[in-house]
Design a protein around this motif. Structure first.
Motif, PDB file in Angstrom:
ATOM      1  N   LEU A   7      -7.396   6.193   4.179  1.00  0.00           N
ATOM      2  CA  LEU A   7      -8.172   5.255   4.990  1.00  0.00           C
ATOM      3  C   LEU A   7      -8.310   5.759   6.425  1.00  0.00           C
ATOM      4  O   LEU A   7      -9.391   5.682   7.015  1.00  0.00           O
ATOM      5  N   ILE A   8      -7.248   6.288   6.990  1.00  0.00           N
ATOM      6  CA  ILE A   8      -7.296   6.824   8.358  1.00  0.00           C
ATOM      7  C   ILE A   8      -8.320   7.956   8.447  1.00  0.00           C
ATOM      8  O   ILE A   8      -9.106   8.022   9.400  1.00  0.00           O
ATOM      9  N   ASP A   9      -8.339   8.831   7.445  1.00  0.00           N
ATOM     10  CA  ASP A   9      -9.322   9.923   7.430  1.00  0.00           C
ATOM     11  C   ASP A   9     -10.737   9.374   7.358  1.00  0.00           C
ATOM     12  O   ASP A   9     -11.640   9.863   8.046  1.00  0.00           O
ATOM     13  N   GLN A  64     -10.428  -3.583   1.958  1.00  0.00           N
ATOM     14  CA  GLN A  64     -10.584  -2.794   0.728  1.00  0.00           C
ATOM     15  C   GLN A  64      -9.262  -2.160   0.285  1.00  0.00           C
ATOM     16  O   GLN A  64      -8.950  -2.130  -0.890  1.00  0.00           O
ATOM     17  N   PHE A  65      -8.506  -1.641   1.237  1.00  0.00           N
ATOM     18  CA  PHE A  65      -7.268  -0.943   0.906  1.00  0.00           C
ATOM     19  C   PHE A  65      -6.045  -1.852   0.968  1.00  0.00           C
ATOM     20  O   PHE A  65      -4.939  -1.419   0.689  1.00  0.00           O
ATOM     21  N   ASN A  66      -6.255  -3.108   1.382  1.00  0.00           N
ATOM     22  CA  ASN A  66      -5.174  -4.095   1.488  1.00  0.00           C
ATOM     23  C   ASN A  66      -4.059  -3.611   2.423  1.00  0.00           C
ATOM     24  O   ASN A  66      -2.876  -3.640   2.091  1.00  0.00           O
ATOM     25  N   ILE A  67      -4.490  -3.150   3.621  1.00  0.00           N
ATOM     26  CA  ILE A  67      -3.570  -2.656   4.643  1.00  0.00           C
ATOM     27  C   ILE A  67      -3.763  -3.506   5.889  1.00  0.00           C
ATOM     28  O   ILE A  67      -4.898  -3.734   6.315  1.00  0.00           O
ATOM     29  N   PRO A  68      -2.694  -3.996   6.506  1.00  0.00           N
ATOM     30  CA  PRO A  68      -2.834  -4.826   7.700  1.00  0.00           C
ATOM     31  C   PRO A  68      -3.532  -4.077   8.844  1.00  0.00           C
ATOM     32  O   PRO A  68      -3.355  -2.872   9.026  1.00  0.00           O
ATOM     33  N   TYR A 103       0.851  -1.178   0.000  1.00  0.00           N
ATOM     34  CA  TYR A 103       0.000   0.000   0.000  1.00  0.00           C
ATOM     35  C   TYR A 103       0.893   1.237   0.000  1.00  0.00           C
ATOM     36  O   TYR A 103       2.067   1.169   0.324  1.00  0.00           O
ATOM     37  N   THR A 104       0.301   2.357  -0.372  1.00  0.00           N
ATOM     38  CA  THR A 104       1.061   3.607  -0.365  1.00  0.00           C
ATOM     39  C   THR A 104       0.712   4.401   0.892  1.00  0.00           C
ATOM     40  O   THR A 104      -0.321   4.169   1.524  1.00  0.00           O
ATOM     41  N   GLU A 105       1.562   5.326   1.218  1.00  0.00           N
ATOM     42  CA  GLU A 105       1.324   6.195   2.377  1.00  0.00           C
ATOM     43  C   GLU A 105       0.061   7.021   2.153  1.00  0.00           C
ATOM     44  O   GLU A 105      -0.706   7.280   3.078  1.00  0.00           O
TER      45      GLU A 105
END
Length: 132
Positions: A21-23, A38-42, A13-15
């Protein structure tokens, strides 16, 4: 020569996507679990960011930032007095300072700590302040 750590696994994933996603999670538009898939982030990365744990990767250094800052000031003072400070001088200053702070100066085998890796990291961390 210092060891250079190379991450074996690069994030998928990108920063930018992580910040997006955090927002979304903070605005309560998406749940953590759904956003993770959805974002493929752990999940651990998301929870870490939500808890504001954005410390540097890698292990903790032998001395804290404030302690290293004191060493930098000391080295600069020596340079103002036109006393050249070489690698062995810095390592000896560091060992003496660590003893005064009550930090370990010997490894588990009882041998004196080899501070070569710390030294090169120290120079990299303070490259804007110190000139060798």
């Amino acid at each position: 020569m210092p060891r250079v750590y190379v991450r074996k696994k690069q994030p998928k994933y990108t920063e930018e996507s992580l910040n997006k996603l955090i927002d979304l999670i903070k605005d309560k538009k998406i749940s953590v679990k759904i956003g993770s898939t959805q974002f493929n982030i752990p999940l651990s990365t998301i929870y870490d960011r939500l808890a504001h744990n954005r410390g540097p990767r890698g292990r903790q250094t032998i001395l804290s930032i404030a302690e290293e800052e004191f060493l930098v000031k000391l080295i600069k003072l020596y340079q103002e007095w036109q006393q050249p400070v070489s690698k062995p001088d810095i390592l000896e200053l560091t060992k003496t300072y660590m003893k005064q702070l009550g930090k370990k100066t010997r490894n588990q085998d009882g041998n004196e700590l080899k501070l070569n890796d710390w030294y090169y990291g120290f120079l990299a961390r303070w490259s804007t302040e110190l000139k060798t």
